[in-house]
Scaffold this motif. Structure first.
Motif, PDB file in Angstrom:
ATOM      1  N   LEU A 108       0.845  -1.192   0.000  1.00 55.08           N
ATOM      2  CA  LEU A 108       0.000   0.000   0.000  1.00 55.08           C
ATOM      3  C   LEU A 108       0.880   1.242   0.000  1.00 55.08           C
ATOM      4  O   LEU A 108       1.998   1.229   0.539  1.00 55.08           O
ATOM      5  N   THR A 109       0.372   2.328  -0.565  1.00 50.56           N
ATOM      6  CA  THR A 109       1.106   3.592  -0.547  1.00 50.56           C
ATOM      7  C   THR A 109       0.170   4.723  -0.146  1.00 50.56           C
ATOM      8  O   THR A 109      -0.939   4.847  -0.672  1.00 50.56           O
ATOM      9  N   PHE A 110       0.634   5.538   0.796  1.00 53.41           N
ATOM     10  CA  PHE A 110      -0.134   6.684   1.272  1.00 53.41           C
ATOM     11  C   PHE A 110       0.742   7.932   1.185  1.00 53.41           C
ATOM     12  O   PHE A 110       1.886   7.930   1.675  1.00 53.41           O
ATOM     13  N   ILE A 111       0.212   8.976   0.568  1.00 52.20           N
ATOM     14  CA  ILE A 111       0.926  10.251   0.526  1.00 52.20           C
ATOM     15  C   ILE A 111       0.993  10.806   1.942  1.00 52.20           C
ATOM     16  O   ILE A 111      -0.036  11.015   2.584  1.00 52.20           O
ATOM     17  N   ALA A 112       2.206  11.022   2.433  1.00 52.60           N
ATOM     18  CA  ALA A 112       2.402  11.488   3.809  1.00 52.60           C
ATOM     19  C   ALA A 112       2.295  13.011   3.875  1.00 52.60           C
ATOM     20  O   ALA A 112       2.687  13.714   2.949  1.00 52.60           O
ATOM     21  N   HIS A 113       1.750  13.491   4.985  1.00 55.85           N
ATOM     22  CA  HIS A 113       1.592  14.937   5.258  1.00 55.85           C
ATOM     23  C   HIS A 113       1.506  15.756   3.961  1.00 55.85           C
ATOM     24  O   HIS A 113       2.442  16.478   3.612  1.00 55.85           O
ATOM     25  N   PRO A 114       0.374  15.657   3.237  1.00 55.54           N
ATOM     26  CA  PRO A 114       0.251  16.356   1.950  1.00 55.54           C
ATOM     27  C   PRO A 114       0.519  17.854   2.044  1.00 55.54           C
ATOM     28  O   PRO A 114       1.043  18.447   1.098  1.00 55.54           O
ATOM     29  N   GLY A 139      -3.878   5.904  -0.871  1.00 54.76           N
ATOM     30  CA  GLY A 139      -4.578   6.979  -0.177  1.00 54.76           C
ATOM     31  C   GLY A 139      -3.625   8.049   0.293  1.00 54.76           C
ATOM     32  O   GLY A 139      -2.495   8.177  -0.195  1.00 54.76           O
ATOM     33  N   LEU A 140      -4.094   8.811   1.259  1.00 59.30           N
ATOM     34  CA  LEU A 140      -3.266   9.879   1.810  1.00 59.30           C
ATOM     35  C   LEU A 140      -3.470   9.989   3.316  1.00 59.30           C
ATOM     36  O   LEU A 140      -4.459   9.509   3.877  1.00 59.30           O
ATOM     37  N   GLN A 189     -11.559   8.959  -8.086  1.00 58.95           N
ATOM     38  CA  GLN A 189     -10.424   8.198  -7.577  1.00 58.95           C
ATOM     39  C   GLN A 189     -10.705   7.771  -6.139  1.00 58.95           C
ATOM     40  O   GLN A 189     -10.864   8.616  -5.261  1.00 58.95           O
ATOM     41  N   PRO A 190     -10.806   6.471  -5.855  1.00 60.09           N
ATOM     42  CA  PRO A 190     -11.032   6.034  -4.470  1.00 60.09           C
ATOM     43  C   PRO A 190      -9.752   6.207  -3.652  1.00 60.09           C
ATOM     44  O   PRO A 190      -8.809   5.421  -3.759  1.00 60.09           O
ATOM     45  N   VAL A 191      -9.710   7.246  -2.852  1.00 62.94           N
ATOM     46  CA  VAL A 191      -8.521   7.593  -2.072  1.00 62.94           C
ATOM     47  C   VAL A 191      -8.818   7.334  -0.600  1.00 62.94           C
ATOM     48  O   VAL A 191      -9.683   7.984  -0.018  1.00 62.94           O
ATOM     49  N   VAL A 192      -8.106   6.409   0.004  1.00 60.35           N
ATOM     50  CA  VAL A 192      -8.326   6.040   1.402  1.00 60.35           C
ATOM     51  C   VAL A 192      -7.612   7.036   2.306  1.00 60.35           C
ATOM     52  O   VAL A 192      -6.431   7.330   2.125  1.00 60.35           O
ATOM     53  N   ALA A 193      -8.331   7.558   3.291  1.00 61.78           N
ATOM     54  CA  ALA A 193      -7.737   8.480   4.259  1.00 61.78           C
ATOM     55  C   ALA A 193      -7.339   7.732   5.524  1.00 61.78           C
ATOM     56  O   ALA A 193      -8.099   6.916   6.041  1.00 61.78           O
ATOM     57  N   VAL A 194      -6.131   8.016   6.003  1.00 58.93           N
ATOM     58  CA  VAL A 194      -5.662   7.474   7.280  1.00 58.93           C
ATOM     59  C   VAL A 194      -5.149   8.622   8.136  1.00 58.93           C
ATOM     60  O   VAL A 194      -4.836   9.706   7.637  1.00 58.93           O
ATOM     61  N   GLY A 195      -5.068   8.378   9.430  1.00 58.36           N
ATOM     62  CA  GLY A 195      -4.473   9.333  10.349  1.00 58.36           C
ATOM     63  C   GLY A 195      -3.110   8.831  10.778  1.00 58.36           C
ATOM     64  O   GLY A 195      -2.942   7.643  11.068  1.00 58.36           O
ATOM     65  N   GLY A 196      -2.133   9.710  10.791  1.00 56.18           N
ATOM     66  CA  GLY A 196      -0.779   9.321  11.186  1.00 56.18           C
ATOM     67  C   GLY A 196      -0.261  10.186  12.304  1.00 56.18           C
ATOM     68  O   GLY A 196      -0.553  11.382  12.383  1.00 56.18           O
ATOM     69  N   SER A 197       0.518   9.588  13.183  1.00 53.10           N
ATOM     70  CA  SER A 197       1.080  10.363  14.284  1.00 53.10           C
ATOM     71  C   SER A 197       2.356  11.085  13.880  1.00 53.10           C
ATOM     72  O   SER A 197       2.631  12.177  14.339  1.00 53.10           O
TER      73      SER A 197
END
Length: 357
Positions: A108-114, A139-140, A189-197
């Motif tokens: 999986l790949t998520f764009i960090a702190h856009p 996602g991001l 575009q189905p973009v999954v949102a996650v929360g990161g610390s």
């Protein structure tokens, strides 16, 4: 569905964090988490994944990587890679190549702190994401706990205040990031949102003052990603790892700011004529659809369609909306905390599609 709480995007001594994997696991257990995903900068640390038992809890420890081009100045385009099980930092010069390689490896790949602004007083550059021509990413990172700190500091005294009282920092995702997410969703575009610390547990030294800025345990009690699984974790590491990765890929998750109040138990579902779906899923609107939101406690709840607020409920635990209109629907919830209105829950979308026939 079974709900687990994970914290993702954190750093150890293998990059620019202060702790070891065992320190992270112990902090996660004290905070009541079920799992963590460690993503050190440009290094995939092998041999540490697995279940760990500590403080009467079993913690699922996954290891990914935060990839970015170290030759670039400033070092923008940070990408969280999870589950690829291979080193991808040699491809960092091309974010698209990293995305493609991770996907081919089942990761999986998520764009960090856009949106990650500069903080000149501490020599911090703007490291926002710039390459928005990329495609195929999972996602991001909608809400990044450490990036938000850079948005609230205006002078040095504030920085020291937040170092000692980090509970005052979080307000919600950066508005520009929310707008970017909605814009991507509107493109289909189905973009999954996650929360990161983005936890580092950095050591602050200023004269006689000594302080760990945002300890791991603090982060783990704050912005988490709650993942919905089809069944309980089995205790078999490989099986459970794939279950978590699949749920994240599908968007079966939501972001919860658990410091003001636990967000465990939040649900956002859509019920059609023949089936019910959860966040991340699609459903035809034939015959109408009932959207139902269940909160762990009464709060302000906003239903958002295609980036626009269409309904606000105040101080409610159960909210219902009936519609026959296709669109991308998501939920935001807010609570008062420490004298301010704070973001509490941000759901992934449910995609309502035009009916057939």
């Amino acid at each position: 569905m079974e709900e687990i709480i994970i914290n993702l995007h954190m750093h150890t001594r293998y990059s620019d964090g202060s702790g070891l994997h065992r320190d992270i696991v112990e902090a996660a257990a004290r905070a009541g988490l079920d799992g963590v995903i460690v993503t050190d900068h440009n290094v995939w640390v092998q041999g540490v994944e697995g279940y760990r038992e500590t403080h009467n809890r079993r913690i699922l420890l996954l290891v990914g990587e935060e990839v970015h081009d170290r030759m670039r100045n400033p070092q923008k385009n940070h990408l969280l890679v999870i589950g690829a099980n291979r080193e991808l930092s040699p491809l960092a010069g091309s974010p698209q190549r990293v995305i493609d390689a991770a996907r081919q490896a089942g990761g999986l790949t998520f764009i960090a702190h856009p949106n990650d602004p500069a903080l000149p007083m501490f020599g911090e550059d703007d490291i926002s994401w710039e390459d928005w021509e990329v495609y195929g990413f999972t996602g991001l990172e909608l809400w990044n706990g450490f990036s938000e700190l850079k948005n609230v500091i205006r002078f040095r005294l504030q920085a020291f205040f937040y170092a000692f009282f980090p509970q005052f920092v979080a307000h919600g995702p950066i508005p520009a990031t929310l707008q970017r997410w909605d814009a991507l969703l509107q493109k289909g575009q189905p973009v999954v949102a996650v929360g990161g610390s983005d936890a580092h547990a950095l050591h602050l030294r200023a004269g006689c003052l000594r302080r760990i800025v945002f300890p791991y345990e603090f982060h783990f009690r704050a912005i988490n990603t709650h993942v919905l699984l089809p069944e309980k974790l089995s205790g078999d590491f490989n099986t459970d790892k794939q279950s978590v990765l699949t749920a994240l890929r599908q968007g079966h998750c939501f972001i919860g700011y658990d410091l003001p109040a636990s967000t465990r138990g939040f649900r956002f579902t859509a019920q059609g004529r023949s089936r019910t779906v959860v966040m991340g899923d699609s459903l035809d609107v034939n015959g109408g659809v009932t959207l139902q939101i269940r909160l762990p406690q009464a709060a302000e709840c906003r239903l958002i369609k295609d980036g626009q607020v269409i309904k606000v409920w105040k101080r409610q635990e159960v909210c219902t909306w009936i519609t026959q209109t296709p669109g991308v629907y998501r939920v935001e919830c807010y609570l008062p905390y420490l004298g301010r209105r704070r973001g509490w829950i941000f759901s992934n979308p449910i995609y309502l599609k035009p009916g057939r026939g």
